[in-house]
Design a protein around this motif. Structure first.
Motif, PDB file in Angstrom:
ATOM      1  N   VAL A 347       0.962  -1.256   0.440  1.00 46.97           N
ATOM      2  CA  VAL A 347      -0.174  -0.075   0.314  1.00 46.97           C
ATOM      3  C   VAL A 347       0.848   1.172  -0.103  1.00 46.97           C
ATOM      4  N   SER A 348       2.040   1.254   0.868  1.00 49.27           N
ATOM      5  CA  SER A 348       2.315   2.508   1.034  1.00 49.27           C
ATOM      6  C   SER A 348       3.141   2.582   0.036  1.00 49.27           C
ATOM      7  N   GLU A 349       3.667   1.557  -1.159  1.00 53.42           N
ATOM      8  CA  GLU A 349       4.731   1.918  -2.370  1.00 53.42           C
ATOM      9  C   GLU A 349       3.199   2.063  -3.765  1.00 53.42           C
ATOM     10  N   ALA A 350       1.941   2.025  -3.274  1.00 55.46           N
ATOM     11  CA  ALA A 350       1.122   2.662  -4.275  1.00 55.46           C
ATOM     12  C   ALA A 350       0.948   4.048  -3.836  1.00 55.46           C
ATOM     13  N   VAL A 351       1.452   4.355  -2.446  1.00 52.84           N
ATOM     14  CA  VAL A 351       0.899   5.589  -2.640  1.00 52.84           C
ATOM     15  C   VAL A 351       1.622   6.683  -2.956  1.00 52.84           C
ATOM     16  N   ILE A 352       3.173   5.920  -2.994  1.00 57.01           N
ATOM     17  CA  ILE A 352       4.671   6.633  -3.869  1.00 57.01           C
ATOM     18  C   ILE A 352       3.825   6.223  -5.184  1.00 57.01           C
ATOM     19  N   ASN A 353       3.456   5.313  -6.344  1.00 56.96           N
ATOM     20  CA  ASN A 353       3.047   4.991  -7.276  1.00 56.96           C
ATOM     21  C   ASN A 353       2.181   6.416  -7.937  1.00 56.96           C
ATOM     22  N   LYS A 354       0.748   6.409  -5.888  1.00 61.43           N
ATOM     23  CA  LYS A 354      -0.010   7.540  -6.693  1.00 61.43           C
ATOM     24  C   LYS A 354       0.427   8.798  -6.852  1.00 61.43           C
ATOM     25  N   ALA A 355       2.017   8.883  -6.172  1.00 61.51           N
ATOM     26  CA  ALA A 355       2.320  10.186  -6.209  1.00 61.51           C
ATOM     27  C   ALA A 355       3.195  10.746  -7.558  1.00 61.51           C
ATOM     28  N   THR A 356       3.895   9.550  -7.710  1.00 65.79           N
ATOM     29  CA  THR A 356       4.177   9.988  -9.305  1.00 65.79           C
ATOM     30  C   THR A 356       3.057   9.042 -10.510  1.00 65.79           C
ATOM     31  N   PHE A 357       2.006   9.065 -10.387  1.00 65.93           N
ATOM     32  CA  PHE A 357       1.319   9.806 -11.644  1.00 65.93           C
ATOM     33  C   PHE A 357       1.102  11.464 -11.148  1.00 65.93           C
ATOM     34  N   ASN A 358       0.440  12.187  -9.846  1.00 61.80           N
ATOM     35  CA  ASN A 358       0.621  13.219 -10.256  1.00 61.80           C
ATOM     36  C   ASN A 358       1.022  14.544 -10.335  1.00 61.80           C
ATOM     37  N   GLN A 359       2.835  13.289 -10.912  1.00 62.79           N
ATOM     38  CA  GLN A 359       3.326  14.532 -11.044  1.00 62.79           C
ATOM     39  C   GLN A 359       3.570  14.199 -12.675  1.00 62.79           C
ATOM     40  N   ILE A 360       3.732  12.703 -12.735  1.00 61.69           N
ATOM     41  CA  ILE A 360       3.206  12.989 -14.198  1.00 61.69           C
ATOM     42  C   ILE A 360       1.984  13.817 -15.344  1.00 61.69           C
ATOM     43  N   SER A 361       1.014  13.644 -14.516  1.00 65.60           N
ATOM     44  CA  SER A 361      -0.206  14.375 -14.598  1.00 65.60           C
ATOM     45  C   SER A 361       0.051  16.466 -14.817  1.00 65.60           C
ATOM     46  N   THR A 362       0.891  16.516 -13.771  1.00 66.71           N
ATOM     47  CA  THR A 362       1.061  17.813 -13.695  1.00 66.71           C
ATOM     48  C   THR A 362       2.199  18.547 -14.917  1.00 66.71           C
ATOM     49  N   GLN A 363       3.082  17.189 -15.606  1.00 68.16           N
ATOM     50  CA  GLN A 363       4.229  17.354 -16.140  1.00 68.16           C
ATOM     51  C   GLN A 363       2.974  17.011 -17.899  1.00 68.16           C
ATOM     52  N   PHE A 364       2.615  16.428 -18.121  1.00 70.70           N
ATOM     53  CA  PHE A 364       1.649  16.590 -19.336  1.00 70.70           C
ATOM     54  C   PHE A 364       1.072  18.055 -19.356  1.00 70.70           C
ATOM     55  N   SER A 365       0.489  18.460 -18.150  1.00 71.76           N
ATOM     56  CA  SER A 365      -0.799  19.764 -18.490  1.00 71.76           C
ATOM     57  C   SER A 365       0.581  20.870 -18.573  1.00 71.76           C
ATOM     58  N   GLY A 442       1.214  -2.004 -12.995  1.00 68.06           N
ATOM     59  CA  GLY A 442       0.969  -3.632 -12.936  1.00 68.06           C
ATOM     60  C   GLY A 442       1.071  -4.308 -12.377  1.00 68.06           C
ATOM     61  N   ARG A 443       2.755  -4.179 -12.245  1.00 66.15           N
ATOM     62  CA  ARG A 443       3.383  -5.089 -10.705  1.00 66.15           C
ATOM     63  C   ARG A 443       2.433  -5.019  -9.890  1.00 66.15           C
ATOM     64  N   LEU A 444       2.628  -4.113  -9.296  1.00 65.46           N
ATOM     65  CA  LEU A 444       1.971  -3.875  -7.780  1.00 65.46           C
ATOM     66  C   LEU A 444       0.422  -4.413  -7.590  1.00 65.46           C
ATOM     67  N   THR A 445      -0.086  -4.463  -8.963  1.00 63.80           N
ATOM     68  CA  THR A 445      -2.029  -4.372  -8.465  1.00 63.80           C
ATOM     69  C   THR A 445      -1.878  -6.032  -8.263  1.00 63.80           C
ATOM     70  N   SER A 446      -1.128  -7.025  -9.256  1.00 61.76           N
ATOM     71  CA  SER A 446      -0.552  -8.737  -9.005  1.00 61.76           C
ATOM     72  C   SER A 446       0.114  -8.452  -7.665  1.00 61.76           C
ATOM     73  N   ASP A 447       0.655  -7.908  -7.251  1.00 60.98           N
ATOM     74  CA  ASP A 447       1.357  -7.820  -6.171  1.00 60.98           C
ATOM     75  C   ASP A 447       0.368  -7.971  -4.479  1.00 60.98           C
TER      76      ASP A 447
END
Length: 790
Positions: A347-365, A442-447
């Motif tokens: 779950v902690s990895e998922a939170v980090i993954n979420k933060a990374t997606f937020n950064q990518i979203s900002t980068q796309f903007s 994908g790896r995190l979801t499988s785990d």
């Protein structure tokens, strides 16, 4: 101060029933061990400890019927432990009968009802063993022995038991006492090794409260109610009882290490130096602690899953009242803490993954803004070019060369070709980062999927542990000698599968005991040992679990099966049966080769239930036998029913998922390969004729049947096979099963639904039901045609 522990506290009751069922399981298992090895002292100690813990827990939640009955059992067990009573077959019988009653009381209480069964006969038998073999040693004598100075230390001559009370506090306690009551200080040191050590303070509070009024506790009662272990608790009680009587109440083995009792008086409190009080309070007890015999239970345990088989076997437990007086408590999972830790890490990895997606979203903007700025600049420069074109044309007409015009354009607009380069670089960086983060997701979801499933996994020993008692009781009623061997009991299985697996296994084991294992005389005549053997085993094979029930009995008589099948009209007298076909006939409803109806078998109810129940779990059951050697039932099941592998197929606009465990193979065929036999569509596969079922016709879906190629998925359940005709094969995919609970959406042939990646809903096909539906439709069509011809 709270008057008493709330017996209606649901959290407390859940804990109690979970612990009680565990102790009952320990009791039954060790009684069976004691039957085979009467000198096993460890088993006796384990039985005594479990009974004592159960009695104390029942008293804590005010279940006096359970507490009093278990107290009788504990008295007898104590005499067995002391060597006063010998272990015999009759003793084992009464101990097991007592366990049946305890199960009945627990089951009734967990359902909010009162146990209505008759316990008097069992109580009389429990007492009779004590009086027959211990002579003059009565229950009162045992209590007196328990109160000897070796376990309870009387410090009445020394003063209070270790609490620093002021004179004002002592006078206040005296004012609270009624006329004729004395105030006693009881200091209790608790055993930390007791499995229920956190409720020890409450347990003693209940015992002391029965003698009078508890005026004060140190620590306060509210602290005792918290889920914490308190090594020492001091009780101040106002009572008319004597010190000897109080000794008897508070002397609880395995809960209490030592007890100090003293009558409280203001003079004693004033004259006693504080330093001496502290020394008395700190004095350790001479009694050594006993190591706890409770087995480590780090894996998943489910409350409420220990059910009594006595009603099914002996009819000793009367039916419970129909009216429910309370809500039945739900089941509880006890999970190994390491599994929760692993889940939290993911779950902690998922939170980090979420933060990374937020950064990518900002980068796309930001990249999108840069694209807009580049587009605006590009439009402005293009406007300049268009405005410049007339001037350049005029210059060329006035004699300027094409080279001069080109140079002029390159000089002014040469940077136009690189105007989108910064945007392109940023976009590539963002896309690469997005792709990498998606792979991590994908790896995190499988785990996460795997770890969550592990939380639902419970050891199959939860149901395997019930069979030693079952085999013992049935073999005794049939006058057979049978040894049950259990292997692979640590194999884990999804809790939802475990709950539905007990009945099929009971039927298979009972079949082996009754039909498989011969009588003692028959085994001797066949040159076998008097004692038959049944092997109950479990193992993993990939994402499946394999359970086998094997006996060394008489095996299946193919000729007897054939004769019975002809007699019942199941097969034609001229049909030649292979061994496999004969074996599968025993799964037919109502089929039985028993010569007479008994309480165990003979009515033809059992193995057909096994097949239906196993197929409901997306599994299959098969049987192998050799006459005179034995029989083996093999059950194969998926490890979990929450997520399955499915073959996605398309019919018209609809997409269906077929469980991959039911798929035999798939084919792409031309229309001319489909043949007609008796107006049925069939297809030849390796010299085997397979009936075809068009899903578009069955589910009334609009689609074109005139295609260059047709796709056929051959599915099977048991000994039945059929080809399902579909428009397209999409591929294999893990699908999450969502049950259809609405009565309007339940349909035969549909096991549930799943949500695909694009958000659309796909129905999951129940192959066994679909085959039945297809055969019924074929039969209806045939009858309709015959009626038309007639």
């Amino acid at each position: 101060m709270s008057d008493y522990l709330d017996p209606n506290n649901e959290e407390l009751l859940k804990d109690f029933f979970m612990e009680a069922n565990m102790q009952v399981e320990v009791l039954e298992q060790n009684i069976l061990v004691l039957e085979n090895d009467p000198t096993n002292k460890e088993a006796v100690d384990e039985i005594f400890r479990a009974a004592h813990t159960l009695k104390g827990g029942a008293a804590t939640v005010q279940m006096n019927d359970l507490s009093s009955f278990t107290h009788l059992l504990e008295d007898l067990l104590d005499e067995i432990r002391n060597g006063s009573v010998r272990v015999s077959e009759d003793l084992i019988d009464v101990l097991l009968a007592s366990i049946d009653i305890i199960k009945g009381i627990i089951d009734a209480r967990s359902s909010g009802e009162t146990f209505t069964g008759d316990t008097e006969e069992t109580r009389r038998r429990l007492k009779s063993f004590s009086t027959e073999e211990s002579g003059a040693k009565t229950k009162e004598t045992v209590v007196e022995e328990a109160a000897q100075p070796s376990t309870v230390r009387d410090v009445s001559a020394e003063g209070p038991g270790g609490s620093d009370l002021s004179e004002y506090e002592i006078l206040e306690l005296k004012d609270a006492a009624r006329a004729g009551e004395k105030i006693y200080e009881i200091a209790v040191d608790f055993d930390e090794d007791n499995p229920m050590n956190t409720v020890g303070g409450i347990q003693l509070y209940a015992a002391i409260k029965a003698a009078g009024t508890v005026l004060k506790t140190v620590p306060d009662f509210e602290e005792l109610y918290e889920d914490q272990f308190h090594p020492r608790v001091v009780y101040f009680v106002a009572t008319e009882e004597t010190l000897d009587s109080l000794r008897t109440r508070v002397d609880i083995p395995d809960v209490v290490n030592s007890v100090s009792l003293a009558e409280l008086s203001g003079e004693a409190a004033k004259e006693k130096p504080k330093a001496e009080k502290k020394k008395t309070a700190a004095a350790p007890a001479a009694q050594s602690k006993k190591p706890s015999a409770a087995p480590a239970r780090e894996k998943v345990e489910t409350a409420g899953e220990i059910e009594s088989l006595s009603g099914d076997l002996s009819g000793s437990a009367e039916p419970q009242a129909a009216a429910r007086k309370g809500k039945k408590l739900g089941s509880v999972l006890r999970v190994d803490s390491s599994r929760i830790d692993n889940l939290l890490n993911l779950v902690s990895e998922a939170v980090i993954n979420k933060a990374t997606f937020n950064q990518i979203s900002t980068q796309f903007s930001e990249t999108q803004e840069e694209l807009s700025a580049a587009e605006n600049l590009f439009r402005e420069r293009m406007k300049e070019i268009l405005d410049l074109v007339p001037n350049l044309a005029e210059e060329m007409q006035n004699g300027s060369s094409e080279k001069d015009v080109r140079n002029q354009l390159n000089e002014r607009f040469g940077d136009l070709i690189n105007i989108f380069e910064p945007f392109e670089n940023k976009l590539k960086t963002a896309v690469n980062k997005f792709r990498g983060t998606s792979q991590n997701l994908g790896r995190l979801t499988s785990d996460l999927h795997e770890r969550v499933l592990q939380i639902r996994m419970v050891p199959i020993s939860q149901i395997f542990s019930r069979f030693p008692r079952l085999v013992r009781d049935i073999s005794k009623s049939l006058n057979k000698k049978i040894q049950l061997v259990i292997e692979g009991e640590d194999t884990e299985l999804d809790k939802s599968v475990i709950e539905d697996l007990l009945d099929p296994l009971i039927h298979c084991v009972r079949n082996s005991v009754d039909h498989g294992i011969e009588s003692i005389d028959d085994r001797k005549a066949a040159g076998k040992e008097e004692e038959g053997h049944i092997l109950l085993s479990a193992r993993n094979e990939g994402n499946m679990i394999v359970i086998e029930i094997q006996d060394d009995g008489r095996g299946i008589d193919v000729e007897s099966v054939r004769s019975k099948a002809i007699e019942r009209g199941i097969i034609h007298p001229s049909k030649n049966l292979s061994d496999i076909e004969a074996f599968n006939l025993i799964f037919e409803p109502g089929f039985s080769t028993a010569k007479s109806v008994t309480s165990i078998s003979g009515r033809g109810v059992g193995l057909d239930v096994v097949r239906k129940q196993i197929e409901k779990l997306n599994g299959n059951v098969s049987v192998w036998s050799e006459k005179g050697t034995g029989t083996r039932f093999t059950i194969k099941l998926p490890l979990t029913l929450a997520i399955i592998q499915g073959l996605l197929v398309q019919v018209g606009e609809e997409i269906y998922a077929i469980p991959i465990t039911s798929v035999i193979d798939s084919h792409r065929i031309k229309p001319e390969e489909i043949k007609m036999i008796d107006n049925y569509e069939v297809f030849n596969v390796r010299e085997d004729v397979i009936s075809l079922l068009r899903l578009n016709r069955l589910f009334k879906i609009q689609t074109s049947e005139q295609r260059e190629y047709q796709f056929v998925v051959i599915v099977g359940s048991g000994d039945k096979k059929m080809g399902l005709m579909v428009d397209t094969l999409i591929g294999e995919e893990d699908v999450v099963i969502k049950p259809l609970r609405d009565s309007y959406t339940n349909a035969p042939g549909i096991a549930g639904a799943t949500i695909l990646g694009d958000g659309t809903v796909s129905l999951i096909i129940d192959v066994s039901q679909l085959l039945e539906l297809g055969f019924r439709q074929e039969l209806a069509d045939r009858q309709k045609r015959e009626a038309t011809i007639g």
